[in-house]
Every structure is written in structure tokens, then in C-alpha cells.
Enzyme design. Structure first.
Site, PDB file in Angstrom:
ATOM      1  N   THR A 210      81.224  -2.242 -88.985  1.00  0.00           N
ATOM      2  CA  THR A 210      80.096  -2.732 -88.198  1.00  0.00           C
ATOM      3  C   THR A 210      79.046  -3.048 -89.060  1.00  0.00           C
ATOM      4  OG1 THR A 210      80.569  -0.998 -86.407  1.00  0.00           O
ATOM      5  CG2 THR A 210      78.381  -1.652 -86.486  1.00  0.00           C
ATOM      6  N   ARG A 238      87.141  -0.207 -73.768  1.00  0.00           N
ATOM      7  CA  ARG A 238      86.244   0.622 -74.259  1.00  0.00           C
ATOM      8  C   ARG A 238      85.079   0.079 -75.084  1.00  0.00           C
ATOM      9  NH1 ARG A 238      84.198   1.333 -79.918  1.00  0.00           N
ATOM     10  NH2 ARG A 238      84.103   3.577 -80.201  1.00  0.00           N
ATOM     11  N   VAL A 239      83.848   0.661 -74.912  1.00  0.00           N
ATOM     12  CA  VAL A 239      82.544   0.236 -75.467  1.00  0.00           C
ATOM     13  C   VAL A 239      82.210   1.282 -76.259  1.00  0.00           C
ATOM     14  CG1 VAL A 239      80.436  -0.645 -75.268  1.00  0.00           C
ATOM     15  CG2 VAL A 239      82.214  -1.455 -73.490  1.00  0.00           C
ATOM     16  N   GLY A 240      81.732   1.251 -77.654  1.00  0.00           N
ATOM     17  CA  GLY A 240      81.019   1.878 -78.547  1.00  0.00           C
ATOM     18  C   GLY A 240      79.608   2.306 -78.608  1.00  0.00           C
ATOM     19  N   ASP A 241      79.160   2.669 -79.473  1.00  0.00           N
ATOM     20  CA  ASP A 241      77.403   2.953 -79.427  1.00  0.00           C
ATOM     21  C   ASP A 241      76.723   1.813 -79.829  1.00  0.00           C
ATOM     22  OD1 ASP A 241      78.738   3.409 -81.898  1.00  0.00           O
ATOM     23  OD2 ASP A 241      76.727   3.800 -82.721  1.00  0.00           O
ATOM     24  N   THR A 261      76.508   3.251 -87.495  1.00  0.00           N
ATOM     25  CA  THR A 261      77.781   3.059 -87.542  1.00  0.00           C
ATOM     26  C   THR A 261      78.536   4.429 -87.578  1.00  0.00           C
ATOM     27  OG1 THR A 261      79.451   1.843 -88.890  1.00  0.00           O
ATOM     28  CG2 THR A 261      77.593   2.605 -90.257  1.00  0.00           C
ATOM     29  N   GLY A 262      79.630   4.276 -86.879  1.00  0.00           N
ATOM     30  CA  GLY A 262      80.662   5.356 -87.181  1.00  0.00           C
ATOM     31  C   GLY A 262      81.349   5.496 -85.749  1.00  0.00           C
TER      32      GLY A 262
HETATM   33  N1  ASP Z   1      80.035   2.459 -83.938  1.00  0.00           N
HETATM   34  C1  ASP Z   1      81.125   1.293 -83.807  1.00  0.00           C
HETATM   35  C2  ASP Z   1      81.866   1.554 -82.366  1.00  0.00           C
HETATM   36  O1  ASP Z   1      82.129   2.777 -82.194  1.00  0.00           O
HETATM   37  C3  ASP Z   1      82.228   1.294 -84.691  1.00  0.00           C
HETATM   38  C4  ASP Z   1      81.590   1.426 -86.009  1.00  0.00           C
HETATM   39  O2  ASP Z   1      80.618   1.449 -86.410  1.00  0.00           O
HETATM   40  O3  ASP Z   1      82.497   1.121 -87.210  1.00  0.00           O
HETATM   41  O4  ASP Z   1      82.185   0.813 -81.760  1.00  0.00           O
END
Ligand code: ASP
Length: 347
Positions: A210, A238-241, A261-262
């Protein structure tokens, strides 16, 4: 003579204890956190990442140095990283289990705490610009899927065929992920090149990538933004942060700016970006203390990742519980710095 020595010592002390002068402007970015280890990265690939991070942060520095707004610096840098196939945002994004690139992004203006976000877009070349349009040209904060695509077209933002985002490397990651999970591999997207040999290995394969930026301009205005393809093999919309304001992105003038990111599920549950800013605002913690505490909280829940944080004066902190996070910083009057591994010194 003695008086002169005393005066000189006093001057030295004053100098040593004087608070570091705030930079006129400051910018920090990340290009994802994950299992990025020296043993798994060839010198050539490491150089590619370092050059991309340096060029991107310096492009943002140029915007700020000419008096540009922090929001413009954030958008410029993220657009650039979205175009770069090295990163999991825009072109080079990871694939869903159905073999699609569904992109998420958000941006926040620290002056007013206006914010915009999009989730699951598939045809907008620069999702960060779409997030900014949501903030500036709609009464909403977050748009998703088909509606977001329609808004993007209505705003005349650049549209691309879904195959534009395709990279062989991310497709291989998807194949491996699906096989490991006993799921069927979908057909390759229409119009993409036939399978090619890959002659380089990347350190973050199977992991993140990200991108995010926080900037403070010469007026002291903070802005933050984040853009991602999410996680490889994601399913069911699915949706992340990254597009969740307060989780992946936050900016508030006079307090802080954050991009994360994570493993997004944990970052959402902890409300990472807002939690860091709240600690700084209400507990008087430094950016580093607040970031370390909140990342420890994420880690205690078994989440992985990192954050970039900027305080109200433009000082920067990084925190991560992964072996690495691609990151770079630049401030007025100083050269840019680029770091990859967790144990590299900060400045
Ligand atoms: N945080 C992002 C998500 O969960 C992925 C990432 O940061 O690599 O969609």
C-alpha cells in the site's frame, strides 16, 4: 577570560537545549510494510525501490517548496506511486480471488477535517484523485463500487481498462494464494499479455505494498492520503482500512497526520490513525510514543503493519511491527532520506 569561557559555554548549552526549529514544510511517505528482509531482496530490486521512493518524496517536496498545498503534494505523490507497478496501488495492485483489481483510497484535509474515500473501484487510473473529488465535489465522505465509478466518470477523471492495472508478478501471487487456500484460479483478465517468465523476486511477495503520504505545507496545513489494492485473494467485496477515515488515514491541523499500512482488519478495529492523533492531542504524547503504543496494540491483537506520523510542526515518526516498511521523508532545507528495513536508523 573566565567570563568569555562561561559565555561560550552558556551559548553552547542554549544551543544544545534549544528546540529544533520547525521545518517550513515536511513530507513523509510509505510504500507498504511487511516481511521485507535483507536476505530476500537482491541489490537490484532494493535499488529500484529506493529510487522510486526517493523520486516520489522529492516530487512532493518540490510541490511544497514552491508554496504548494499539502493536499496537492499528497495527491501528486500518491498518483505517482499508483502509476508505479512496484507498489500495491493503482497499476501493480494485488488481485481479488475473482482475478480483479478492486482499489481503495482516501484523503483528508487537516484544515477542516474534510475527507473523501472510495472503495472497490476498478477503472479509475488514480483512485486518490477520485477520493479527493469525493471530498471536494460531493456531499459525502465514502463512495463504493459502481456508484463510485459513475461519480468518477461524471467528474471526467481518467478511466482505464481493468487490464491496465495488471502485472504478472501480482497475478503469480494470486495463483499461489488461491492454490494454498484450495480455491480455483480464475482465467487471466481479458486483454492482458500471455504469461511471461519473471526474472526477479520481490521481498514483499505475498505481503503488502500500500502507499500513503502525510505532508505539512508552508502554511502549516496538514494532509494525509492512502491508496491500495488491498490484500491478495480478498473475497466478497472485502474492504480494508485504507479508505476508512480514522483507521488508515487521518489529518488534523495542530495535532497530526497519519497513514497506515498492514492487515487492515486490525487497523480498522483499533481505529489506528485516529487513536494516534487522539493520544497526541489528549495525552500530550509525542508522535513516536503514540505510534509505538498503537502499533503495539495492533500487534497484541495479532495484526501486522506500520504507520507514518507527522506532528503539527512537521516532525516525523515511523512505527512498525514488521521486518520492514518502505518509507521516505523530506523536509525543507534537508536532503531526502529513504529507508526500507525496520532496523535502519530513522534520520
Ligand atoms: N492495509 C491494506 C488493507 O488491508 C493493505 C496494506 O496496507 O498492505 O487493505
Amino acid at each position: 577570560m573566565r567570563a568569555a569561557v562561561v559565555a561560550a559555554l552558556l551559548a553552547l548549552c542554549a544551543c544544545a537545549s534549544a528546540p529544533q526549529e520547525a521545518p517550513r514544510w515536511s513530507i513523509v511517505l510509505h510504500g507498504g510494510a511487511g516481511v521485507i528482509e535483507r536476505e530476500r531482496i537482491t541489490p537490484e530490486v532494493e535499488q529500484q525501490y529506493r529510487a522510486a521512493l526517493r523520486d516520489a518524496v522529492e516530487a512532493g517536496g518540490a510541490v511544497l517548496d514552491s508554496g504548494g498545498a499539502s493536499l496537492d503534494a499528497v495527491e501528486t505523490v500518491i498518483q505517482r506511486l499508483e502509476d508505479d507497478p512496484l507498489f500495491n496501488a493503482g497499476r501493480g495492485a494485488v488481485f481479488t480471488a475473482e482475478g480483479r483489481n478492486e482499489l481503495d483510497a482516501s484523503i483528508m484535509d487537516g484544515r477542516s477535517r474534510a475527507a473523501g474515500a472510495v472503495a472497490g473501484v476498478t477503472r479509475t487510473r488514480h483512485p486518490i484523485s477520485l477520493a479527493r473529488r469525493v471530498m471536494e465535489q460531493s456531499p459525502h465522505v465514502m463512495l463504493m463500487g459502481e456508484g463510485a465509478e459513475a461519480f468518477s466518470r461524471a467528474q471526467a477523471l481518467e478511466q482505464v481498462e481493468p487490464g491496465y492495472f495488471f502485472t504478472e508478478r501480482r497475478w503469480r501471487q494470486l495463483e499461489e494464494n488461491l492454490r494454498a487456500n484450495g480455491l480455483p484460479v480464475p482465467p487471466r483478465p481479458v486483454g492482458v499479455p500471455s504469461p511471461q517468465a519473471l526474472n526477479e523476486s520481490h521481498p514483499d511477495d505475498h505481503q503488502f505494498g500500500t502507499v500513503g503520504v502525510v505532508a505539512r505545507d508552508v502554511r502549516g496545513d496538514l494532509a494525509a492520503g492512502t491508496s491500495t489494492g488491498g490484500t491478495t485473494g480478498k473475497r466478497w467485496g472485502r474492504v480494508g482500512d485504507a479508505p476508512v477515515i480514522g483507521a488508515g488515514t487521518y489529518a488534523q491541523n495542530g495535532v497530526c497526520g497519519v497513514s497506515a499500512t498492514g492487515t487492515g482488519e486490525y487497523f480498522i478495529r483499533v481505529g489506528v490513525a485516529r487513536a494516534i492523533c487522539a493520544r497526541m492531542e489528549l495525552n500530550g504524547e509525542s508522535a513516536q510514543e503514540a505510534a509505538d503504543r498503537v502499533i503495539a496494540e495492533v500487534g497484541a491483537m495479532a495484526g501486522d503493519g506500520g504507520v507514518i506520523v507527522m506532528d503539527r510542526q512537521g516532525a516525523v515518526a515511523y512505527s512498525m511491527n514488521t521486518p520492514g516498511m518502505y518509507r521516505a521523508h523530506m523536509r525543507s532545507g534537508a536532503p531526502s532520506t529513504v529507508r526500507i528495513f525496520a532496523d535502519e536508523e530513522t534520520e
